[in-house]
Structures are given as structure tokens and as C-alpha cells.
Design a protein around this motif. Structure first.
Motif, PDB file in Angstrom:
ATOM      1  N   TYR A   1      19.492   3.969   0.691  1.00  0.00           N
ATOM      2  CA  TYR A   1      18.476   3.323   1.529  1.00  0.00           C
ATOM      3  C   TYR A   1      17.904   2.092   0.829  1.00  0.00           C
ATOM      4  CZ  TYR A   1      13.927   2.492   3.681  1.00  0.00           C
ATOM      5  OH  TYR A   1      12.833   1.901   4.263  1.00  0.00           O
ATOM      6  N   LEU A   2      17.550   2.247  -0.450  1.00  0.00           N
ATOM      7  CA  LEU A   2      16.984   1.123  -1.184  1.00  0.00           C
ATOM      8  C   LEU A   2      17.998  -0.009  -1.335  1.00  0.00           C
ATOM      9  CD1 LEU A   2      14.928   2.943  -3.967  1.00  0.00           C
ATOM     10  CD2 LEU A   2      14.056   1.700  -1.997  1.00  0.00           C
TER      11      LEU A   2
ATOM     12  N   LEU B   1       5.633   6.615   1.036  1.00  0.00           N
ATOM     13  CA  LEU B   1       5.873   6.892  -0.373  1.00  0.00           C
ATOM     14  C   LEU B   1       6.574   5.731  -1.068  1.00  0.00           C
ATOM     15  CD1 LEU B   1       7.057  10.617  -0.183  1.00  0.00           C
ATOM     16  CD2 LEU B   1       4.784   9.764  -0.812  1.00  0.00           C
ATOM     17  N   ASP B   2       6.227   5.547  -2.313  1.00  0.00           N
ATOM     18  CA  ASP B   2       6.840   4.516  -3.153  1.00  0.00           C
ATOM     19  C   ASP B   2       8.162   5.057  -3.703  1.00  0.00           C
ATOM     20  OD1 ASP B   2       7.529   2.591  -4.959  1.00  0.00           O
ATOM     21  OD2 ASP B   2       5.610   2.561  -6.018  1.00  0.00           O
ATOM     22  N   LEU B   3       9.252   4.817  -2.970  1.00  0.00           N
ATOM     23  CA  LEU B   3      10.539   5.399  -3.341  1.00  0.00           C
ATOM     24  C   LEU B   3      11.062   4.876  -4.670  1.00  0.00           C
ATOM     25  CD1 LEU B   3      12.458   5.556   0.062  1.00  0.00           C
ATOM     26  CD2 LEU B   3      11.113   7.328  -1.066  1.00  0.00           C
ATOM     27  N   VAL B   4      10.771   3.625  -4.999  1.00  0.00           N
ATOM     28  CA  VAL B   4      11.205   3.089  -6.289  1.00  0.00           C
ATOM     29  C   VAL B   4      10.551   3.869  -7.422  1.00  0.00           C
ATOM     30  CG1 VAL B   4      11.162   1.066  -7.794  1.00  0.00           C
ATOM     31  CG2 VAL B   4      11.647   0.793  -5.353  1.00  0.00           C
TER      32      VAL B   4
ATOM     33  N   ASN C   1       0.819  -1.223   0.000  1.00  0.00           N
ATOM     34  CA  ASN C   1       0.000   0.000   0.000  1.00  0.00           C
ATOM     35  C   ASN C   1       0.847   1.265   0.000  1.00  0.00           C
ATOM     36  OD1 ASN C   1      -2.488  -1.362  -0.063  1.00  0.00           O
ATOM     37  ND2 ASN C   1      -2.443  -1.670   2.139  1.00  0.00           N
ATOM     38  N   LEU C   2       1.905   1.251  -0.808  1.00  0.00           N
ATOM     39  CA  LEU C   2       2.758   2.431  -0.961  1.00  0.00           C
ATOM     40  C   LEU C   2       2.023   3.505  -1.753  1.00  0.00           C
ATOM     41  CD1 LEU C   2       6.100   0.590  -1.785  1.00  0.00           C
ATOM     42  CD2 LEU C   2       5.688   1.988   0.241  1.00  0.00           C
ATOM     43  N   LEU C   3       2.402   4.756  -1.520  1.00  0.00           N
ATOM     44  CA  LEU C   3       1.740   5.890  -2.159  1.00  0.00           C
ATOM     45  C   LEU C   3       2.591   6.455  -3.287  1.00  0.00           C
ATOM     46  CD1 LEU C   3       0.561   7.736   1.085  1.00  0.00           C
ATOM     47  CD2 LEU C   3      -0.844   6.298  -0.407  1.00  0.00           C
ATOM     48  N   ASN C   4       1.989   6.594  -4.448  1.00  0.00           N
ATOM     49  CA  ASN C   4       2.581   7.343  -5.555  1.00  0.00           C
ATOM     50  C   ASN C   4       1.513   8.299  -6.079  1.00  0.00           C
ATOM     51  OD1 ASN C   4       0.918   5.930  -7.521  1.00  0.00           O
ATOM     52  ND2 ASN C   4       2.322   4.189  -7.336  1.00  0.00           N
ATOM     53  N   PRO C   5       1.822   9.188  -7.014  1.00  0.00           N
ATOM     54  CA  PRO C   5       0.819  10.170  -7.457  1.00  0.00           C
ATOM     55  C   PRO C   5      -0.484   9.556  -7.951  1.00  0.00           C
ATOM     56  CG  PRO C   5       2.985  10.871  -8.179  1.00  0.00           C
ATOM     57  CD  PRO C   5       3.164   9.509  -7.573  1.00  0.00           C
TER      58      PRO C   5
END
Length: 309
Positions: free
Chosen positions: A301-302, A114-117, A76-80
Motif C-alpha cells: 500500500y505504501l 494510523l501512521d503506517l510508516v 494528523n496521523l495517529l501513533n501511540p
């Protein structure tokens, strides 16, 4: 072609007949109900059929249930795109007959932020342009919570991390499964604070405890979060969903004007302050995402997370 057209027309006529018969049965079965109640039921059923990719929306008598269930990202990561769907669902709930909104998620994770990828993939093209675009997406998303006039109740069933945790104080009630936990590891992955956490965390838990979470990456259990004011109530895991729905139905039966006016009175002096905090936080995000150093911190981090797998 003529046969195809004929078959098509026959299918359409058959469908229309079925729909008409269905509508007739629907009305005959419920003749004792007022017309306006039938209309509201029809609208709820129509809206419940709305299709989203990363969320589900269910309409109940008195409230809207929005469930985060991302297909475009894990945990449930957040992207735009996800944020836009949530904003759309909130906008609909704000304009319809819903007295309040219940926000929860599908699965054992609430929201990992947030969806860092996704973000890194966009930032490699043009850091400054894409950084500004994504900061604006977050600003708009957070403002939706700040400006929403009806009560938002959040049911946290599992980990709430980053923006998934920082937006919680912008909602009106936060109910947590005892197995849930909360963390804002911004310094760990090289991102600045968001979700108005610079204002709301110190307000609800005091400066020292806020810094423990925001700067020292302290993880809070559901019980600790309740003691510090981030969570309103903690429910037993085995009956969490049923307990939440029972409480929501009772709350949704209250006078809607009273619910909305009570929220307005409680937040009227804070809205401008929160909007300004959101603006400041997103300006810093834009600056970090537009820099090589900020990009490097997220990549490191990733890389660590990949090595831990």
C-alpha cells in the motif's frame, strides 16, 4: 561564581516581585468577582499553558477544546505517542470543571488514521511483540472514548480516514465542514477494522451502507455522511469555525449534571458491547501485524502511495 550567584538571586527576586505585582493587579482588577470564580479562571489559564507536542489544549468557560496538530507525523496521523497525548487531555477534561469537550484539528485535514510508516518501522524489529504493543495502544485509546462520561463534540474540518473516521460514532455529536469527507479504506492497506466500527457503523447506517464503507472503501461526502447518520450537522465552510464555537458555547452553558446524565442514559447499555468489540478488533489487528502477509500488505500500500506522488 559569587557574581553569578548574586546576579541569579537578583533575577529571581526581580521575577518574584513582578509575579507578585501581577497577582496583586489581577486581584485588584477583579475584586468584584467571587473568589471561586477567580480560582477557576486561574486554573483555566494554568491548564491552557500545558505543553503537548502533537495536540493543543485550550480551556474555556464550560468546555475544553482539544486540537490535533501533529508534529511527529503528517496529516494528523495517529501513533501511540499522539494517542497518549489525546488520552491525557481527555483525562484532564474528565476530571476538571469542563461540561464537555470539543475535539477538532489544526489545518485542512481532520485525521488520516494510523501512521503506517511509524507502525511498519516498529514491526520490522519484532512483529509479534511490537504488533501486540501497538494493538494495546489502540485498544486503550478507543476505550478512552467509550468510557468518557462527558459529551464529546467533534468538529471535522477536512478528510477523516481510517481510525479518524471510525471513532466518530463513539462521540456524541459530529459537526462537519461541507468540504469534509469520510473513508475507511482498511481493505486497501491490508488492515482489519478498528474503533468499534464493526458495531457502530451497522448501528447508525445499516448493514449494507456500513459494508460499502468498511469493505468497498466508499468515500462519503459530508452531506452523504449526514444523511447516513455518521455526521450530526453540516456547516458552511466560510463560517464553520465561528458556527461551531457559537453552538459549543450555547451547549456548554447547559446544566453539566444534565449533560452527563443524558449521555450515561443513552450509552449505559452499549458500553460493555463496545468494549468487547474493541477487544475483538484489536486481537485481529495483533494477529495481522504479527504475520508476514499483513506486513507485506501494508508495504504494498505504501509503495503504491509513493508511486502516485
Amino acid at each position: 561564581m559569587g557574581a553569578l550567584m548574586a546576579n541569579g538571586m537578583t533575577s529571581l527576586q526581580t521575577s518574584a516581585t513582578g509575579i507578585t505585582a501581577g497577582k496583586r493587579k489581577f486581584i485588584e482588577d477583579r475584586r468584584d468577582q467571587p473568589f471561586d470564580k477567580l480560582l477557576r479562571l486561574h486554573v483555566r489559564q494554568t491548564e491552557s499553558a500545558s505543553r503537548y507536542r502533537d495536540i493543543m489544549v485550550r480551556k474555556y468557560d464550560g468546555f475544553t477544546h482539544i486540537l490535533l496538530s501533529t508534529k511527529s507525523s503528517e496529516n494528523n496521523l495517529l501513533n501511540p505517542e499522539v494517542m497518549k497525548e489525546l488520552q491525557s487531555a481527555l483525562s484532564m477534561a474528565g476530571a476538571d470543571a469542563s461540561n464537555l469537550v470539543l475535539l477538532s484539528t489544526v489545518g485542512s485535514v481532520f485525521c488520516c488514521g494510523l501512521d503506517l510508516v511509524y507502525f511498519i518501522g516498529r514491526l520490522t524489529d519484532n512483529r509479534k511483540r511490537e504488533g501486540a504493543r501497538m494493538a494495546e495502544a489502540i485498544r486503550s485509546f478507543v476505550n478512552t472514548f467509550i468510557q468518557f462520561t462527558k459529551p464529546i463534540i467533534v468538529a471535522v474540518n477536512g478528510p477523516a480516514i481510517g481510525l479518524g473516521a471510525s471513532i466518530l460514532p463513539l462521540c456524541d455529536l459530529v459537526w462537519a465542514n461541507e468540504k469534509a469527507w469520510f473513508q475507511t479504506p482498511y481493505t486497501t492497506f491490508g488492515q482489519s477494522l478498528d474503533g468499534c466500527s464493526t458495531v457502530m457503523f451497522p448501528k447508525i447506517m445499516g448493514g449494507a451502507s456500513a459494508n460499502e464503507m468498511l469493505l468497498c472503501v466508499r468515500k462519503l461526502t459530508a452531506q452523504e455522511a449526514c444523511v447516513k447518520g455518521l455526521v450530526s450537522r453540516v456547516f458552511w465552510p466560510g463560517t464553520f469555525t465561528q458556527d461551531v464555537m457559537d453552538c459549543i458555547k450555547e451547549l456548554a452553558s447547559c446544566n453539566p449534571v444534565l449533560l452527563e446524565e443524558s449521555k450515561t442514559l443513552g450509552r449505559c447499555n452499549m458500553r460493555l458491547e463496545l468494549e468487547q468489540a474493541n477487544e475483538r478488533e484489536c486481537e485481529v489487528l495483533k494477529k495481522i501485524w504479527g504475520s508476514a502477509q499483513g506486513m507485506g500488505s501494508m508495504l504494498k500500500y505504501l509503495q503504491r502511495k509513493i508511486e502516485e506522488l
